[in-house]
Design a protein around this motif. Structure first.
Motif, mmCIF file in Angstrom:
data_model
loop_
_atom_site.group_PDB
_atom_site.id
_atom_site.type_symbol
_atom_site.label_atom_id
_atom_site.label_comp_id
_atom_site.label_asym_id
_atom_site.label_seq_id
_atom_site.Cartn_x
_atom_site.Cartn_y
_atom_site.Cartn_z
ATOM 1 N N ASP A 67 0.906 -1.311 -0.071
ATOM 2 C CA ASP A 67 0.013 0.197 0.037
ATOM 3 C C ASP A 67 0.973 1.379 -0.059
ATOM 4 O OD1 ASP A 67 -2.356 -1.358 0.278
ATOM 5 O OD2 ASP A 67 -2.327 -1.667 2.289
ATOM 6 N N HIS A 68 2.094 1.146 -0.178
ATOM 7 C CA HIS A 68 2.910 2.432 -0.292
ATOM 8 C C HIS A 68 2.735 3.495 -1.555
ATOM 9 C CE1 HIS A 68 6.564 4.835 -0.081
ATOM 10 N NE2 HIS A 68 6.939 4.312 1.145
ATOM 11 N N PRO A 69 2.315 4.468 -1.080
ATOM 12 C CA PRO A 69 2.056 5.588 -1.849
ATOM 13 C C PRO A 69 2.905 5.638 -3.116
ATOM 14 C CG PRO A 69 2.914 6.657 -0.259
ATOM 15 C CD PRO A 69 2.662 5.174 0.528
ATOM 16 N N ALA A 70 4.235 5.492 -2.955
ATOM 17 C CA ALA A 70 5.112 5.534 -4.203
ATOM 18 C C ALA A 70 5.013 4.345 -4.966
ATOM 19 C CB ALA A 70 6.515 5.547 -3.699
ATOM 20 N N LEU A 71 4.250 3.348 -4.829
ATOM 21 C CA LEU A 71 4.366 2.082 -5.609
ATOM 22 C C LEU A 71 3.650 2.352 -6.788
ATOM 23 C CD1 LEU A 71 4.881 -1.108 -5.827
ATOM 24 C CD2 LEU A 71 3.185 -1.616 -4.497
ATOM 25 N N ALA A 72 4.149 2.339 -7.919
ATOM 26 C CA ALA A 72 3.557 2.293 -9.250
ATOM 27 C C ALA A 72 3.487 0.797 -9.946
ATOM 28 C CB ALA A 72 4.328 3.012 -10.063
ATOM 29 N N LEU A 73 4.246 0.058 -9.568
ATOM 30 C CA LEU A 73 4.499 -1.147 -10.391
ATOM 31 C C LEU A 73 5.010 -2.241 -9.857
ATOM 32 C CD1 LEU A 73 3.863 -2.560 -13.453
ATOM 33 C CD2 LEU A 73 6.014 -1.535 -13.972
ATOM 34 N N TRP A 74 4.652 -3.533 -9.616
ATOM 35 C CA TRP A 74 5.357 -4.718 -9.155
ATOM 36 C C TRP A 74 5.997 -5.464 -10.292
ATOM 37 C CZ3 TRP A 74 6.179 -5.521 -4.353
ATOM 38 C CH2 TRP A 74 5.126 -5.237 -3.356
ATOM 39 N N HIS A 75 7.417 -5.597 -9.962
ATOM 40 C CA HIS A 75 8.397 -6.443 -11.053
ATOM 41 C C HIS A 75 8.754 -7.659 -10.473
ATOM 42 C CE1 HIS A 75 12.099 -6.938 -13.160
ATOM 43 N NE2 HIS A 75 12.152 -5.759 -13.484
ATOM 44 N N VAL A 76 7.918 -8.925 -10.981
ATOM 45 C CA VAL A 76 8.177 -10.142 -10.495
ATOM 46 C C VAL A 76 9.602 -10.462 -11.201
ATOM 47 C CG1 VAL A 76 7.398 -12.421 -10.827
ATOM 48 C CG2 VAL A 76 5.662 -10.577 -10.273
ATOM 49 N N SER A 77 10.358 -11.023 -10.067
ATOM 50 C CA SER A 77 11.733 -11.733 -10.214
ATOM 51 C C SER A 77 12.382 -10.785 -11.299
ATOM 52 C CB SER A 77 11.389 -13.092 -10.940
ATOM 53 O OG SER A 77 12.605 -13.888 -11.001
ATOM 54 N N ASN A 78 13.235 -11.509 -12.315
ATOM 55 C CA ASN A 78 13.839 -10.482 -13.280
ATOM 56 C C ASN A 78 14.183 -11.363 -14.697
ATOM 57 O OD1 ASN A 78 15.284 -7.789 -14.157
ATOM 58 N ND2 ASN A 78 17.001 -9.349 -14.267
ATOM 59 N N GLU A 79 13.854 -10.805 -15.768
ATOM 60 C CA GLU A 79 14.311 -11.744 -16.943
ATOM 61 C C GLU A 79 14.043 -13.355 -16.794
ATOM 62 O OE1 GLU A 79 17.173 -8.776 -19.215
ATOM 63 O OE2 GLU A 79 17.980 -10.264 -18.066
ATOM 64 N N LEU A 80 12.695 -13.824 -16.464
ATOM 65 C CA LEU A 80 12.634 -14.948 -16.286
ATOM 66 C C LEU A 80 13.023 -15.846 -17.385
ATOM 67 C CD1 LEU A 80 9.366 -14.538 -14.258
ATOM 68 C CD2 LEU A 80 11.276 -15.800 -13.524
#
Length: 659
Positions: free
Chosen positions: A133-146
């Motif tokens: 719920d952080h106000p700065a959160l725009a997007l979740w980035h799952v893992s990286n280059e799966l």
């Protein structure tokens, strides 16, 4: 988005808190609005099993938020910490030769490992609860280059998961035996337990088994992605994505099946100087990413400010090249452009990889290029939310890529992606923007469909393409297309199999050419790599081979089919010849083109909100003039009829109707 967003990866765990504060101040100066953090944070957040430490990440998040910078927040799971692989070495991936791949790099984990999933999902829950719920959160980035390094794992855990996947796909062992053609070489299976992954063998392996293992491996990583996403959505309303790798050297995931699972389509792309024309490949990758986004705006999650560190020869970017690369992505649909990374690393495997803030600091050409880019993105911000319109579709398939480059094929010199790039390059050189679509896409509304080297095609896709032509569409197919069905089984009766009727031709034999050998055509064109013993059934011959193994045999044909027209190129035409054929086909399809473009010039339009925006990116050294009327958002100048773009320059014109 109401603007074109500039973003970057940031790895604060590599730096001290005083550097964090300096970095946030410089990010604000550079106009950075989105920062990816916690991409490789696992060992910092969980230094030992079950002991979580968030103080440092809390401070970094707070600093970014106070600076007005939004978060592209990673789940931190892309590489396991040393304690996990020490306690549970069974999570390590196994290569096709049966050898284990050890820690020391990244992605040292098996996608099917329940132990890895349990530990990774536990970390995701902690991160999601803390920042959901952080106000700065725009997007979740799952893992990286799966799947960049570990997409194909051949361990026993993967073997059992593969068998389960096959049971779901085929239901009965007899159905699998038929699909894989196991009557060949005494490979018939009597029980699911007998099936193994296609590990390294003494001879050629079963090609249908290999294709299914690719499908399984792509699905297995997608299932892992779904597991992280489910946790994130339970604790947060922010959109979720991961970074695709639509690029020339990564092929292990079928992103057509992944795309519907993404809230935002994001891609990583780096210029590949191992290719003959890196800028042309960039344009193709951007069009394919837009295709995955269904034509909607997408985000470039990673690119480089200068040189990378993983090619044989890591070339830096020349003056203005970063801007030209970026605007090519934006022209083709990107509404956010991000870089790996913010500050160049002082240690580790990527210490020679470029960054927005180089080792030499801000008194550098590189930093001034960043400021120039930021100002340009600000100037064209109103383009955000508009879309790219195309009258041409180019069909692309990861499954066909896997199958066409199997171990036993007519010519190892024929590379699927080379032929796709050749077709796209011809369209680009004519100023024709195309959508890159899957074989199963709805083709309604396109004036022309291009099908390059589509070796594997399913029955429904073949019917859909034929119906498109019968309904009045125009089709261009290149060699080694329609050869097998989705089981990698030859379509009997003559090549090109699935497309025989719509093309009005029949080939009885392939006649590949040795690398370096060419054939001349009767129309003056040159071909290479491939010929075939082709005859027309209902088609007319446009050009024949003038020499080579099959002189006088049709090489280019045209066929009326229903209310439409289908063209076939039975050899790998050189760039000039491919462009000339494409020009002719495009004209007949009544698609707008620009005869004067040639190599090195991009002309693309985005439209929306009642406006049309003309992007002109000049990769060449000489000035060009382009018809345009309106306002150049970058220079601020009025454009009355003719737009002049200097060599290496760019322009974005909000168009108006000429007076």
């Amino acid at each position: 988005m109401s603007e074109i967003v500039l973003g970057c990866d940031y790895n604060p765990e590599q730096w001290t808190p005083d550097v964090w504060r300096e970095d946030v101040a410089l990010m604000r100066e550079a106009g950075v609005g989105l920062v990816a953090v916690n991409i490789f944070g696992w060992s910092s957040l969980e230094p030992s099993p079950g002991r979580y430490e968030f103080d440092d990440l809390d401070e970094v998040v707070g600093l970014l938020h106070a600076g007005g910078i939004r978060l592209n927040l990673g789940t931190g799971t892309s590489s396991p910490p040393p304690w996990l692989t020490t306690l549970h070495p069974e999570v390590l991936p196994v290569a096709a030769d049966g050898t284990t791949r050890f820690p020391g790099g990244r992605q040292a984990w098996c996608p099917s490992s329940p132990v890895f999933r349990d530990r990774a999902y536990a970390l995701v829950r902690q991160v999601a609860r803390r920042y959901g719920d952080h106000p700065a959160l725009a997007l979740w980035h799952v893992s990286n280059e799966l799947g960049c390094h570990n997409a194909l794992c051949y361990c026993e855990t993967s073997a059992e998961a593969f068998r389960s996947w096959l049971r779901r796909r085929y239901g009965k062992i007899e159905t699998l035996n038929e699909a894989w053609g196991t009557a060949f070489w005494s490979q018939r299976y009597g029980d699911w337990a007998e099936i193994q992954p296609p590990r390294a063998a003494l001879s050629i392996r079963n090609p249908a088994q290999i294709v299914d293992f690719h499908r399984f491996s792509s699905d297995e990583l997608l299932d892992y992605y779904r597991g992280e996403t489910e946790i994130l959505r339970a604790h947060s309303a922010a959109p979720v994505t991961t970074n695709f790798m639509v690029t020339a050297h990564i092929r292990n995931l079928d992103y057509w099946s992944w795309a519907p699972e993404m809230d935002v389509i994001a891609n990583d792309h780096y210029l590949d100087h191992r290719l003959g024309d890196p800028a042309a490949e960039l344009s193709f990758a951007a069009d394919l990413t837009r295709g995955l986004a269904g034509g909607r705006p997408w985000m470039l999650m990673e690119q480089s400010a200068g040189a990378v560190n993983w090619q044989p020869h890591n070339l830096t970017k020349g003056p203005g090249e970063m801007l030209r690369n970026t605007l090519t992505h934006v022209a083709r649909g990107a509404d956010a452009v991000c870089f790996f990374q913010w500050r160049a690393s002082a240690q580790g495997a990527e210490k020679f990889h470029s960054a927005l803030l180089p080792h030499a600091g801000t008194d550098t050409v590189a930093w001034r290029e960043v400021l120039r880019l930021s100002a340009t993105l600000d100037a064209i911000g109103e383009v955000a939310g508009t879309t790219v319109q195309a009258d041409v579709a180019l069909v692309f398939s990861w499954e066909s890529w896997w199958a066409a480059e199997g171990e036993a094929r007519p010519s190892q010199a024929v590379r699927y992606l080379d032929q796709v790039h050749a077709a796209h390059r011809a369209l680009r050189a004519l100023g024709v923007t195309c959508d890159v679509v899957s074989p199963d896409a709805d083709l309604t509304g396109y004036r022309l469909v291009v099908v390059p080297c589509l070796y594997m095609v399913g029955d429904l896709a073949a019917v859909r393409i034929a119906d498109y032509v019968a309904g009045g569409g125009h089709l261009l197919v290149t060699f080694f297309s329609g050869i097998v069905d989705e089981r990698d089984r030859i379509r009997l009766g003559g090549y090109p199999g699935a497309f025989r009727d719509v093309l009005g031709v029949r080939a009885e034999e392939f006649a590949p050419l040795k690398p370096g050998h060419e054939v001349r055509l009767s129309n003056g064109a040159t071909g290479s790599l491939w010929t075939e013993r082709l005859r027309t059934t209902t088609a007319e011959t446009v050009a024949t081979y003038a020499d080579g193994p099959l002189p006088g045999t049709p090489a280019i044909t045209r066929n009326d089919f229903g209310d439409g027209v289908a063209w076939y190129a039975a050899t790998a035409l050189d760039d000039d010849a491919m462009r000339e054929l494409t020009r002719h086909v495009v004209r007949k399809a009544e698609v707008d083109l620009d005869e004067r473009l040639g190599d090195g010039l991009e002309v693309v339009r985005r439209t929306g909100g009642g406006n049309s925006y003309l992007f002109v990116v000049n990769h060449g050294a000489n000035a060009v003039e382009q018809p345009a009327t309106g306002h150049d958002l970058i220079s601020g100048a009025r454009v009355d009829g003719v737009l002049r773009v200097e060599g290496g320059g760019v322009a974005v014109v909000r168009e108006e109707e000429p007076a």
